[in-house]
Scaffold this active site. Sequence first.
Site, PDB file in Angstrom:
ATOM      1  N   SER A 139       2.624  48.842  49.143  1.00  0.00           N
ATOM      2  CA  SER A 139       3.272  48.661  48.050  1.00  0.00           C
ATOM      3  C   SER A 139       4.794  48.706  48.091  1.00  0.00           C
ATOM      4  O   SER A 139       5.175  48.913  49.429  1.00  0.00           O
ATOM      5  CB  SER A 139       2.761  49.879  47.250  1.00  0.00           C
ATOM      6  OG  SER A 139       3.936  50.134  46.075  1.00  0.00           O
ATOM      7  N   TYR A 147       1.682  59.029  47.410  1.00  0.00           N
ATOM      8  CA  TYR A 147       1.265  57.537  47.360  1.00  0.00           C
ATOM      9  C   TYR A 147       2.408  56.888  48.111  1.00  0.00           C
ATOM     10  O   TYR A 147       1.881  55.959  49.052  1.00  0.00           O
ATOM     11  CB  TYR A 147       1.477  57.229  45.948  1.00  0.00           C
ATOM     12  CG  TYR A 147       1.035  55.775  45.650  1.00  0.00           C
ATOM     13  CD1 TYR A 147      -0.423  55.456  45.700  1.00  0.00           C
ATOM     14  CD2 TYR A 147       2.119  54.636  45.684  1.00  0.00           C
ATOM     15  CE1 TYR A 147      -0.514  53.933  45.512  1.00  0.00           C
ATOM     16  CE2 TYR A 147       1.588  53.309  45.495  1.00  0.00           C
ATOM     17  CZ  TYR A 147       0.224  52.955  45.363  1.00  0.00           C
ATOM     18  OH  TYR A 147      -0.246  51.468  45.072  1.00  0.00           O
TER      19      TYR A 147
HETATM   20  N1  LIG Z   1      -1.547  47.218  40.731  1.00  0.00           N
HETATM   21  C1  LIG Z   1      -0.360  47.599  41.248  1.00  0.00           C
HETATM   22  O1  LIG Z   1       0.565  47.496  40.408  1.00  0.00           O
HETATM   23  C2  LIG Z   1      -0.069  47.979  42.585  1.00  0.00           C
HETATM   24  C3  LIG Z   1       1.096  47.843  42.920  1.00  0.00           C
HETATM   25  C4  LIG Z   1       1.422  48.135  44.553  1.00  0.00           C
HETATM   26  C5  LIG Z   1       0.303  48.096  45.109  1.00  0.00           C
HETATM   27  N2  LIG Z   1      -0.736  48.204  45.083  1.00  0.00           N
HETATM   28  C6  LIG Z   1      -2.115  48.421  46.031  1.00  0.00           C
HETATM   29  O2  LIG Z   1      -3.123  47.410  45.698  1.00  0.00           O
HETATM   30  C7  LIG Z   1      -4.194  47.747  46.033  1.00  0.00           C
HETATM   31  C8  LIG Z   1      -5.325  47.446  45.338  1.00  0.00           C
HETATM   32  O3  LIG Z   1      -5.050  48.123  43.870  1.00  0.00           O
HETATM   33  P1  LIG Z   1      -5.449  47.639  42.320  1.00  0.00           P
HETATM   34  O4  LIG Z   1      -4.236  47.930  41.699  1.00  0.00           O
HETATM   35  O5  LIG Z   1      -6.287  46.391  42.579  1.00  0.00           O
HETATM   36  O6  LIG Z   1      -6.458  48.667  41.891  1.00  0.00           O
HETATM   37  P2  LIG Z   1      -7.786  49.118  41.514  1.00  0.00           P
HETATM   38  O7  LIG Z   1      -7.942  47.913  40.345  1.00  0.00           O
HETATM   39  O8  LIG Z   1      -7.828  50.516  41.008  1.00  0.00           O
HETATM   40  O9  LIG Z   1      -8.730  48.934  42.643  1.00  0.00           O
HETATM   41  C9  LIG Z   1      -8.612  49.629  43.756  1.00  0.00           C
HETATM   42  C10 LIG Z   1      -9.917  49.515  44.527  1.00  0.00           C
HETATM   43  O10 LIG Z   1      -9.888  50.659  45.866  1.00  0.00           O
HETATM   44  C11 LIG Z   1     -11.459  50.799  45.707  1.00  0.00           C
HETATM   45  N3  LIG Z   1     -11.562  52.239  46.246  1.00  0.00           N
HETATM   46  C12 LIG Z   1     -10.857  53.295  45.803  1.00  0.00           C
HETATM   47  N4  LIG Z   1     -11.079  54.517  46.487  1.00  0.00           N
HETATM   48  C13 LIG Z   1     -12.296  54.021  47.452  1.00  0.00           C
HETATM   49  C14 LIG Z   1     -12.914  54.774  48.479  1.00  0.00           C
HETATM   50  N5  LIG Z   1     -12.890  55.957  48.762  1.00  0.00           N
HETATM   51  N6  LIG Z   1     -13.710  53.776  49.143  1.00  0.00           N
HETATM   52  C15 LIG Z   1     -13.802  52.324  48.993  1.00  0.00           C
HETATM   53  N7  LIG Z   1     -13.169  51.896  48.033  1.00  0.00           N
HETATM   54  C16 LIG Z   1     -12.269  52.551  47.321  1.00  0.00           C
HETATM   55  C17 LIG Z   1     -11.912  50.694  44.442  1.00  0.00           C
HETATM   56  O11 LIG Z   1     -13.461  50.516  44.393  1.00  0.00           O
HETATM   57  P3  LIG Z   1     -14.432  51.732  43.828  1.00  0.00           P
HETATM   58  O12 LIG Z   1     -13.910  52.203  42.623  1.00  0.00           O
HETATM   59  O13 LIG Z   1     -15.797  50.669  43.509  1.00  0.00           O
HETATM   60  O14 LIG Z   1     -14.651  52.691  44.904  1.00  0.00           O
HETATM   61  C18 LIG Z   1     -11.258  49.482  43.997  1.00  0.00           C
HETATM   62  O15 LIG Z   1     -12.194  48.318  44.306  1.00  0.00           O
HETATM   63  C19 LIG Z   1      -4.106  49.306  46.395  1.00  0.00           C
HETATM   64  O16 LIG Z   1      -3.879  49.443  47.894  1.00  0.00           O
HETATM   65  C20 LIG Z   1      -2.799  49.759  45.565  1.00  0.00           C
HETATM   66  O17 LIG Z   1      -2.023  50.790  46.253  1.00  0.00           O
HETATM   67  C21 LIG Z   1      -1.206  47.903  43.627  1.00  0.00           C
END
Ligand SMILES: NC(=O)c1ccc[n+]([C@@H]2O[C@H](COP(=O)([O-])OP(=O)(O)OC[C@H]3O[C@@H](n4cnc5c(N)ncnc54)[C@H](OP(=O)(O)O)[C@@H]3O)[C@@H](O)[C@H]2O)c1
Length: 258
Positions: free
Chosen positions: A142, A155
């Site tokens: 991020s 985070y």
């Molecule tokens: N969205 C943003 O604005 C943003 C910004 C910066 C960085 N990011 C990064 O992008 C990545 C994806 O985030 P997203 O926004 O797509 O979030 P999201 O929609 O909440 O997806 C998060 C994923 O992580 C999985 N997960 C969480 N805990 C887990 C565990 N203990 N074991 C296995 N899987 C796990 C969840 O699957 P289950 O629930 O099925 O376990 C889900 O598939 C993350 O690394 C996040 O920090 C996102």
Amino acid sequence: MQTGKVILVVGGTSGIGSATAQLAAERGYTVVIAGRDPQKAAQVMKAIKEKGALAHFLQTDISDSRQVAHLVDEVVRLYGRMDAACNSAALDEGVGVALADVEEEAYDYQMGVNLKGIWLCMKYQIRQMLKQGGGSLVNVSSINGLGGAQGASIYSAAKSGMLGLTKSAAQEYATAGIRINALCAGAFKTPMLENVFKKANPDNPSQVEEQYKAFIPMQRIGHPSEAAEAILWLLSDQASYITGHSMIIDGGFSSSFR
Ligand SMILES: NC(=O)c1ccc[n+]([C@@H]2O[C@H](COP(=O)([O-])OP(=O)(O)OC[C@H]3O[C@@H](n4cnc5c(N)ncnc54)[C@H](OP(=O)(O)O)[C@@H]3O)[C@@H](O)[C@H]2O)c1
């Protein structure tokens, strides 16, 4: 097209991981998604199968080393190899809480997934890629991993730590044919970001979203498919001379202070 190549998307059940898994299917990869929630996985699997790709869901909690080791073994048992891996799993535990108010349990839970969990994924993915003579890996970090943010201390710490893992491993395995890169994501419209907006203002999350957008030069939140494009490019042979890179994808958000 990456016909015949096998990709593992950890965190493929939602958001950026789901978009990456779906785009990989369109590009000809055989896709394995991992996460904890079978219901979310079923929706992604349906979308992937509609594209005619071979796909599999493996229920995995990445905070548990045995489950991560089993995950990689299963990918190889099913499809013979693992050419590419995207580690997109994370939690937003502790986001919205100032450092001195974060509970120790929340710290351990969040770090166990966002940092240790990613290290475990890398460890077993790299072991497999060494055995098969190469591969490519992208960790989703991020812009909070590059700079800090109010209410995001733990985070940010995990996301910075991921960059340390990425850059060190990239150097360690560069001559083994394994490329290891990171994506530093800005704001993307996913369940995680929606949850962050809700935590900030439960009565009016869209007001928080509008305020956030105003700071982004492009004046919009990214679509997960835009992150997926960058991830798949970094994973592909088109990026053959790129390793140890942290690619920023944020609509210009961080451009004025870097
Ligand atoms: N969205 C943003 O604005 C943003 C910004 C910066 C960085 N990011 C990064 O992008 C990545 C994806 O985030 P997203 O926004 O797509 O979030 P999201 O929609 O909440 O997806 C998060 C994923 O992580 C999985 N997960 C969480 N805990 C887990 C565990 N203990 N074991 C296995 N899987 C796990 C969840 O699957 P289950 O629930 O099925 O376990 C889900 O598939 C993350 O690394 C996040 O920090 C996102």
